[in-house]
Enzyme design. Structure first.
Site, PDB file in Angstrom:
ATOM      1  N   CYS A   1      36.996  34.992  35.206  1.00 40.98           N
ATOM      2  CA  CYS A   1      37.416  35.149  36.602  1.00 40.98           C
ATOM      3  C   CYS A   1      37.869  36.595  36.799  1.00 40.98           C
ATOM      4  CB  CYS A   1      38.574  34.214  36.936  1.00 40.98           C
ATOM      5  SG  CYS A   1      38.221  32.475  36.657  1.00 40.98           S
TER       6      CYS A   1
ATOM      7  N   GLY B   1      40.874  35.268  31.900  1.00 38.77           N
ATOM      8  CA  GLY B   1      41.549  35.951  33.002  1.00 38.77           C
ATOM      9  C   GLY B   1      41.574  37.438  32.693  1.00 38.77           C
ATOM     10  N   SER B   2      40.573  38.151  33.218  1.00 37.25           N
ATOM     11  CA  SER B   2      40.371  39.532  32.776  1.00 37.25           C
ATOM     12  C   SER B   2      41.512  40.467  33.185  1.00 37.25           C
ATOM     13  CB  SER B   2      39.036  40.066  33.305  1.00 37.25           C
ATOM     14  OG  SER B   2      38.993  40.001  34.718  1.00 37.25           O
ATOM     15  N   ASN B   3      42.196  40.183  34.289  1.00 33.85           N
ATOM     16  CA  ASN B   3      43.290  41.062  34.718  1.00 33.85           C
ATOM     17  C   ASN B   3      44.445  41.038  33.733  1.00 33.85           C
ATOM     18  OD1 ASN B   3      41.915  41.873  36.998  1.00 33.85           O
ATOM     19  ND2 ASN B   3      42.901  40.393  38.345  1.00 33.85           N
ATOM     20  N   ASP B   4      44.937  39.838  33.411  1.00 27.81           N
ATOM     21  CA  ASP B   4      46.056  39.747  32.472  1.00 27.81           C
ATOM     22  C   ASP B   4      45.638  40.172  31.069  1.00 27.81           C
ATOM     23  OD1 ASP B   4      48.395  39.118  33.799  1.00 27.81           O
ATOM     24  OD2 ASP B   4      47.954  36.993  33.899  1.00 27.81           O
TER      25      ASP B   4
ATOM     26  N   ARG C   1      43.582  28.443  42.699  1.00 29.57           N
ATOM     27  CA  ARG C   1      44.983  28.783  42.483  1.00 29.57           C
ATOM     28  C   ARG C   1      45.869  27.800  43.241  1.00 29.57           C
ATOM     29  NH1 ARG C   1      42.920  34.247  43.667  1.00 29.57           N
ATOM     30  NH2 ARG C   1      42.791  35.431  41.721  1.00 29.57           N
TER      31      ARG C   1
ATOM     32  N   ARG D   1      43.929  25.526  38.412  1.00 28.80           N
ATOM     33  CA  ARG D   1      44.954  26.071  37.520  1.00 28.80           C
ATOM     34  C   ARG D   1      46.326  25.540  37.931  1.00 28.80           C
ATOM     35  NH1 ARG D   1      45.618  32.429  37.592  1.00 28.80           N
ATOM     36  NH2 ARG D   1      46.787  31.927  39.476  1.00 28.80           N
TER      37      ARG D   1
ATOM     38  N   GLU E   1      44.052  34.903  28.377  1.00 27.21           N
ATOM     39  CA  GLU E   1      44.588  36.101  29.041  1.00 27.21           C
ATOM     40  C   GLU E   1      45.615  36.836  28.183  1.00 27.21           C
ATOM     41  OE1 GLU E   1      46.277  34.584  32.697  1.00 27.21           O
ATOM     42  OE2 GLU E   1      46.923  32.763  31.703  1.00 27.21           O
TER      43      GLU E   1
ATOM     44  N   HIS F   1      37.452  18.025  74.084  1.00 25.64           N
ATOM     45  CA  HIS F   1      36.248  18.491  74.766  1.00 25.64           C
ATOM     46  C   HIS F   1      36.231  20.009  74.872  1.00 25.64           C
ATOM     47  CE1 HIS F   1      33.924  19.777  78.277  1.00 25.64           C
ATOM     48  NE2 HIS F   1      33.053  18.904  77.814  1.00 25.64           N
TER      49      HIS F   1
END
Length: 804
Positions: A757, A707-710, A516, A584, A686, A426
């Site tokens: 991503c 995976g644009s970063n890797d 992730r 993933r 990637e 409550h």
């Protein structure tokens, strides 16, 4: 059944009778008549009408005195609330129930005893205000209930004390807050056959997630004994999250998540007493340790309850707040009450405030978060609401538990923290209703927090609420969804924390482009998977003890990993169902795996883990094959057992075609067969080799996710974590853009989906325009970048249309 002037049995009551019998009794009559034929168990009973209360008030000449008392209330500071409440209650206690009403009550009670076949039948006597359980107001918990009442004398006294409860301090304050200042509220009293939950369990359920308003789940809370402990927040209950879309399909298990609460106390009936019914008719005893560690309902019972809750919600066509109980004598479940859910049974907000903590300090304690806001202030430790005058405006209440007696002082606090209580207690409902930041069920808040200490309470980090030392900084941003159109290019989310999934599902989106798995493993499971498969390699007692504590209740520790990972993924899958959720498989580096409990016994020491033993190469290796099998079992459970076929799987850091084939074969060995039950397996793009051999990868996998970063760091040959070369890191680099372009074109050639991503499309409008022009299917954003990302996509699509 026999009815009289002031008595209506449930079979003569419907939801249209709120003015006669109050919201609670009207709902019981409605369900008894319409839902009992559908198999929902509802104990029989009768209601003493609101007109009986009005006659009681009239014959005892109470109207003028009570009205004058209410009108003299200090409506600003409520300084005389206690005095007015005390005088009002005294007036009622010295009054008498009129003889004609007494006679009708006795006759109705005798009839109920005969119908049940039990002499001196035990009943529950509950207050039901005529304004109660309306969508805009919930008097729940502010008025009294009396349990285990038997015999005419006890029944009369319990009814009189129900009348008294209309004038408790908290009820007077609440009626004022909700605009019912005058004498326009009457009270009906419900008399219902007792369910012997003192010998079993009871609790509450919501047909909507009470924190986020997500409508596809049913939340069930349960504890041993009578249900007052949950309503009052005295215990931390068991909790189940049930998925509505698969609830009626017998081939699936709809339970997304379950948590075993401490269930610190068990409320039972006190020994029968011939004394006043107002005296204690129940006892609260400490729950024995073995029962604290045991679930109070079976999965089968949870599903049965959830199905009844779905029937109730469908009948009323609105989210419902439901009380239920299990009879320990006949082992049957029963619905005791149902009322509209008062917080989220409204239109979805089109403007959302996002609270983000900008810094952190020492964590003092944590518990269950209510809402998603942050507050800071000085801690004020209170033992009971009578100490409320110690609280200064803006301070944070810290106490063992809260109940409706706290209501008059809650609004003065910037936050509230309790040792006990669950999300459906409550106190939690009222905290949400008033917009109060609250963390309940901490267990040790009053021990760990110092009175007068400056603290920050954060409910903005998922379902867990955190209490930090000091005054921390945070920011509030507004996201306006009201005028936002959906672009042709699918905007999707990047998601790590499953606890935010329900909240984020309300954002404009086309699903999850990247979930992730690592967050669930490191934050919920915490144990290296191989430590559960090969425990003999762990030699120190401390690590063994940690693992034993976390896997408590599991005869097979590997099942702990499978269940917890399946829970995390299923919550995300359910939140966005039927939209696709691309999960993933684990992509820890060896140094990150080593940080898990027991990890140091299994992981190699690598000079450069970023381009070392990670992703696909682990899955089919003799080293990690057993750990990958656990991941596969969890995904198989989510898709095949729980029915979340919208889950797709993705393989990270797959260097070669041969490696891709080995991983798909390894998944098949573990029951995840590509194409079976519509299973799609994607691959992360990637590594430059993924692009150079894009046609071959497209023949092997069902989709690409860039995976644009890797891909950027490996194309440019730089470590994205190195500050020395960070100025060179850019997805806008022509070499990176060429690889992304070729990936999109290869996907189109092979008729498979392709997404990206990364942060760049939200930060850089020109990059979003580049992706749209090349024909990418979807772009996935972190939640804080989603709205800006959609705006960039829309602008790019408009420019592209004009150009064409």
């Amino acid at each position: 059944m026999i009815h009289s002037k002031h008595i209506l049995f449930f079979d003569a009551i419907s939801i249209s009778d709120i003015e006669k019998v109050g919201g609670k009794n009207a709902s019981l009559g409605e369900m008894y008549n319409h839902l009992t034929p559908l198999g929902v168990h509802i104990p029989n009973g009768f209601a003493i009408t609101a007109n009986a209360y009005r006659l009681f008030r009239k014959e005892n000449h109470l109207e003028t005195d009570l009205n004058e008392l209410l009108l003299s209330l200090d409506a600003k500071k409520f300084s005389n609330l206690s005095e007015i409440g005390s005088k009002a209650r005294a007036l009622i206690l010295k009054s008498q129930i009129p003889e004609e009403i007494k006679n009708e009550i006795h006759h109705a009670y005798d009839s109920l005893c005969k119908l049940s076949g039990i002499e001196n039948l035990s009943v529950a006597v509950r207050s039901s205000a005529t304004a109660e359980d309306l969508p805009s107001a919930s008097f729940a918990g502010r008025m009294e209930s009396f349990l285990n009442i038997s015999g005419a004398q006890q029944l009369e006294e319990a009814i009189l004390h129900c009348y008294v409860s209309l004038f408790t301090d908290r009820a007077i304050k609440y009626r004022h807050d909700m605009g019912f200042e005058k004498m326009d509220i009457a009270i009906s009293v419900g008399i219902q056959q007792m369910v012997r939950s003192d010998k079993a369990a009871s609790g509450v359920a919501f047909t909507i997630d009470p924190d986020t308003g997500f409508q596809n789940t049913i939340i069930i809370n349960s504890s041993w004994g009578l249900g007052e402990n949950i309503v009052q927040g005295t215990v931390t209950p068991d909790e189940w999250m049930v998925f509505k879309p698969t609830l009626q399909e017998k081939k699936y298990n709809p339970i997304l998540k379950k948590r075993c609460g401490k269930k610190e106390f068990t409320m039972i009936y006190a020994a029968p007493s011939e004394d006043s019914a107002a005296e204690k008719t129940t006892l609260n005893k400490e729950t024995v340790p073995e029962k604290q560690d045991q679930f109070s309902l079976s999965d089968h019972e949870v599903i049965q309850l959830a199905q009844w809750c779905a029937i109730i919600e469908k009948h009323y066509n609105k989210p419902m707040d439901i009380e239920w109980a299990k009879d320990g004598l006949n082992q049957q479940l029963y619905i005791l009450q149902a009322r509209p859910e008062t917080i989220h049974g409204k239109e979805k907000k089109q403007v959302r405030e996002i609270y983000t903590l900008k810094e952190k300090s020492k964590l003092i304690t944590q518990g269950i978060a209510l809402g998603d806001k942050i507050a800071t202030g000085k801690a004020c430790i209170l033992n009971n609401p009578q100490e409320g005058d110690h609280l200064k405006d803006g301070e944070i209440i810290v106490t063992d538990l809260t109940n409706p007696d706290w209501d008059p002082i809650l609004k003065r606090a910037s936050a509230i923290i309790t040792n006990k209580g669950g999300r459906t207690s409550h106190a939690a409902i009222v905290a949400r209703e008033q917009g109060t930041v609250a963390v309940v069920g901490c267990g040790n808040a009053t021990q760990e927090i110092i009175n007068g200490q400056q603290i920050t309470v954060s409910c903005a980090e998922g379902k867990e609420g955190y209490i930090y030392e000091g005054e921390l900084k945070w920011e509030i941003t507004e996201q306006d969804f009201s005028q936002l159109k959906m672009p042709k290019t699918d905007p999707m989310l990047i998601l790590a924390d499953p606890e935010r999934a329900f909240e984020l599902s309300n954002y404009p989106n086309k699903g999850v482009g990247l979930m992730r798995m690592e967050f669930a493993i490191s934050n919920t499971i915490k144990i290296h998977p191989l430590a559960l498969c090969e425990p003999e390699k762990i030699t120190d007692d401390k690590t063994r003890a940690q693992i034993q504590e976390l896997t408590k209740g599991y005869s097979d520790p590997q099942k702990y990993f499978i269940d917890k990972l399946a829970e995390a993924v299923s919550i995300v899958g359910a939140a966005f169902y039927p939209k696709e959720v691309i999960v993933r498989m684990s992509d820890f580096k060896s140094n990150e795996y080593a940080n898990l409990i027991g990890g140091k016994y299994y992981e190699p020491a690598e000079e450069n883990p970023m381009i070392g033993f990670r992703g696909a190469s682990r899955y089919y290796s003799d080293f990690y094959r057993k750990g990958f099998a656990l991941e596969c079992e969890a995904m198989k459970k989510v898709r095949n057992e729980m029915g979340l076929g919208n889950i797709k799987l993705m393989i990270p850091f797959c260097r070669t075609i041969e490696e891709g084939k080995k991983v798909i074969e390894e998944m098949a060995k573990n029951g995840l067969i590509q194409g079976e039950n519509n299973l799609e397996i994607y691959v992360m793009i990637e590594i430059p080799s993924n692009v150079i051999l894009a046609d071959e990868f497209a023949a092997l996998f069902d989709g690409f996710s860039i995976g644009s970063n890797d891909l950027t760091q490996l194309t440019l040959g730089l470590d994205r974590d190195s500050e020395l070369v960070s100025y060179l890191f850019s997805e806008q680099n022509p070499a990176v853009k060429n690889l992304i372009r070729e990936t999109i074109h290869a996907a189109k050639r092979n008729n498979i989906k392709v997404g990206l991503c990364g942060q760049a499309p939200s930060d850089i409008p020109k990059f979003a325009q580049f992706l749209v022009e090349e024909g990418i299917d979807s772009i996935s954003f972190n939640p804080d970048a989603l709205i800006k990302g959609i705006e960039n996509i829309l602008e790019s699509e408009m420019k592209n249309t004009v150009r064409l």
